[in-house]
Design a protein around this motif. Structure first.
Motif, PDB file in Angstrom:
ATOM      1  N   LEU A   6     -10.058  -8.719  20.276  1.00  0.00           N
ATOM      2  CA  LEU A   6     -11.051  -8.597  18.908  1.00  0.00           C
ATOM      3  C   LEU A   6     -10.805  -7.290  18.648  1.00  0.00           C
ATOM      4  CD1 LEU A   6     -14.387  -8.868  18.169  1.00  0.00           C
ATOM      5  CD2 LEU A   6     -14.010  -8.278  20.601  1.00  0.00           C
ATOM      6  N   LEU A   7     -11.164  -6.860  17.866  1.00  0.00           N
ATOM      7  CA  LEU A   7     -11.248  -5.280  17.302  1.00  0.00           C
ATOM      8  C   LEU A   7     -12.812  -5.453  17.475  1.00  0.00           C
ATOM      9  CD1 LEU A   7      -9.674  -2.901  15.858  1.00  0.00           C
ATOM     10  CD2 LEU A   7      -9.656  -3.827  13.371  1.00  0.00           C
ATOM     11  N   LEU A   8     -13.486  -3.906  17.423  1.00  0.00           N
ATOM     12  CA  LEU A   8     -14.913  -3.630  17.545  1.00  0.00           C
ATOM     13  C   LEU A   8     -14.372  -2.573  16.738  1.00  0.00           C
ATOM     14  CD1 LEU A   8     -16.465  -4.683  20.785  1.00  0.00           C
ATOM     15  CD2 LEU A   8     -17.256  -4.869  18.328  1.00  0.00           C
ATOM     16  N   ALA A   9     -15.479  -1.760  15.806  1.00  0.00           N
ATOM     17  CA  ALA A   9     -14.921  -0.755  14.602  1.00  0.00           C
ATOM     18  C   ALA A   9     -16.900  -0.093  14.221  1.00  0.00           C
ATOM     19  CB  ALA A   9     -13.906  -0.604  13.671  1.00  0.00           C
ATOM     20  N   VAL A  10     -16.594   1.193  14.356  1.00  0.00           N
ATOM     21  CA  VAL A  10     -17.820   1.783  13.854  1.00  0.00           C
ATOM     22  C   VAL A  10     -17.540   3.132  13.639  1.00  0.00           C
ATOM     23  CG1 VAL A  10     -18.430   2.650  16.209  1.00  0.00           C
ATOM     24  CG2 VAL A  10     -20.067   2.598  14.815  1.00  0.00           C
ATOM     25  N   THR A  11     -18.382   3.858  12.239  1.00  0.00           N
ATOM     26  CA  THR A  11     -17.907   4.588  11.876  1.00  0.00           C
ATOM     27  C   THR A  11     -17.512   5.686  12.520  1.00  0.00           C
ATOM     28  OG1 THR A  11     -19.059   3.703   9.853  1.00  0.00           O
ATOM     29  CG2 THR A  11     -18.266   5.950  10.140  1.00  0.00           C
ATOM     30  N   LEU A  12     -18.509   6.102  13.452  1.00  0.00           N
ATOM     31  CA  LEU A  12     -18.056   7.719  14.103  1.00  0.00           C
ATOM     32  C   LEU A  12     -18.296   7.193  15.736  1.00  0.00           C
ATOM     33  CD1 LEU A  12     -21.078  10.180  12.214  1.00  0.00           C
ATOM     34  CD2 LEU A  12     -18.184   9.785  12.249  1.00  0.00           C
TER      35      LEU A  12
END
Length: 380
Positions: A6-12
């Motif tokens: 699983l890849l979780l991404a958030v801007t900052l």
């Protein structure tokens, strides 16, 4: 099961509501997935994840604002990460990371299911119309490349449908959540001897509006304000308080780890803002048994029931915000609203419910459970 990635991404990577959400999902998903988190500038989130053995990849070029060269470099890096990671599921959070991850997936991972959580749409009401139109167009493009969209409020789901960003069947409403156990043994409030102690918690940048709150406090004799949170507006807030002669009545504490204790000592929680999805700070205040005064925007009215768990006011109206503060001088009214706020928060806004419903979306996309129809619009 741990062979699922699983890849979780958030801007900052700096700490805030979206980052806390990513941490909560990562902790809940790690028993099923090998979790990797990608984020931009700021080290708070990677540091917190490292304590739990969850890896985080920092992309210094990933930022909130448009940057042709920086965005191109970040996209190239994301493409490389997707190629190398061989992920089974992608989950992007916040506007910029949401657009970038879905663009990278369209290039090299078209068969990988993609989830996007809108922590309040960038094209929400309250922003200039030209910007809203551009952002709605971009989100419409990205939504066509998204397997499921999680909205943190019914307001956001209805707004996206109204602007034809995505159809209702693709969107799910999953409210943000807080761990109730953190609020089980709060210290008893000490008497404030006629004072009204107000607390605001939030990063001091748009869409938060601490300036209107400072102006409102000036209009309420005996009111004192504690603002918890750092950010680019902090110095301007402190300067405004000094100009208004409120130096002893307004304190800006910056980022704090003891927010629960500060909530426990307050009489009222206030959050003036121009737009919102479903702010965690409001849910925390409700868990702490505080009546909430907040702007009537976004998903806030789905948590704060006007006259029941708090009071709602229009944005940018210091006079009406001051009236609401005066109304909550009544300790019996504060107590009654605070207890109802606590009950509602524990019933509808827990982290366990939020993570369970999110993992159910994952399982459905991976073919592990039958399709569950999207939740319909609830009436309050």
């Amino acid at each position: 099961m741990k062979d699922l990635r699983l890849l979780l991404a958030v801007t900052l990577g700096e700490w805030g509501g979206a980052q806390r959400y990513v941490e909560q999902i990562a902790l809940a998903a790690r028993n099923v997935f090998k979790v990797t988190v990608v984020c931009g500038r700021g080290g708070a989130l990677p540091a917190r994840l490292a304590v739990h053995g969850i890896s985080a990849i920092k992309l210094p070029d990933l930022g909130r604002f448009p940057s042709p060269w920086g965005d191109t470099r970040a996209l190239v890096q994301l493409v490389r990460i997707l190629r190398q990671g061989r992920f089974n599921l992608l989950h992007a959070n916040s506007t910029k990371a949401g657009l970038m991850v879905r663009a990278a997936a369209a290039l090299v991972a078209r068969d990988t299911p993609v989830v996007f959580t809108a922590h309040g749409w960038a094209f929400t009401e309250g922003r200039p119309d030209p910007i809203r139109k551009v952002l709605a167009y971009l989100e419409r493009w990205a939504a066509a490349r998204t397997s499921a969209i999680i909205c943190v409020s019914e307001y956001d789901r209805a707004l996206a449908a109204r602007l034809a960003v995505a159809d209702l069947s693709r969107m799910r409403v999953i409210y943000n959540g807080v761990d109730p156990s953190s609020f089980d043994r709060l210290p008893r409030k000490s008497p404030h001897n006629g004072r009204l102690l107000i607390v605001m918690v939030g990063r001091l940048r748009a869409p938060k509006d601490p300036f209107t709150l400072v102006e409102a406090v000036r209009l309420v004799p005996g009111a004192e304000l504690v603002i918890v949170g750092g950010g680019p507006m902090r110095r301007r807030v402190e300067a405004l308080a000094r100009r208004k002669g409120l130096g002893e009545r307004v304190r800006v504490l910056g980022f704090r780890e003891d927010v629960t204790r500060l909530l426990a000592d307050a009489d009222v929680f206030a959050l003036p803002t121009y737009w919102e999805g479903m702010p965690l700070a409001v849910i925390e205040a409700m868990m702490a048994g505080l009546p909430v005064i907040a702007s009537r925007v976004g998903g806030i009215p789905e948590a704060v029931q006007d006259g029941v768990t708090g009071l709602l006011v229009p944005p940018r109206r210091a006079d009406l915000l001051a009236q609401a503060l005066e109304t909550l001088r009544d300790p019996e009214l504060r107590s009654r609203m605070g207890e109802e706020a606590r009950r509602v928060a524990r019933e509808r806004f827990t982290v366990s419910r939020m993570t369970q419903e999110t993992l159910a979306v994952y399982e459905e996309l991976l073919g592990m459970v039958p399709h569950v129809p999207a939740r319909g619009i609830r009436r309050h």
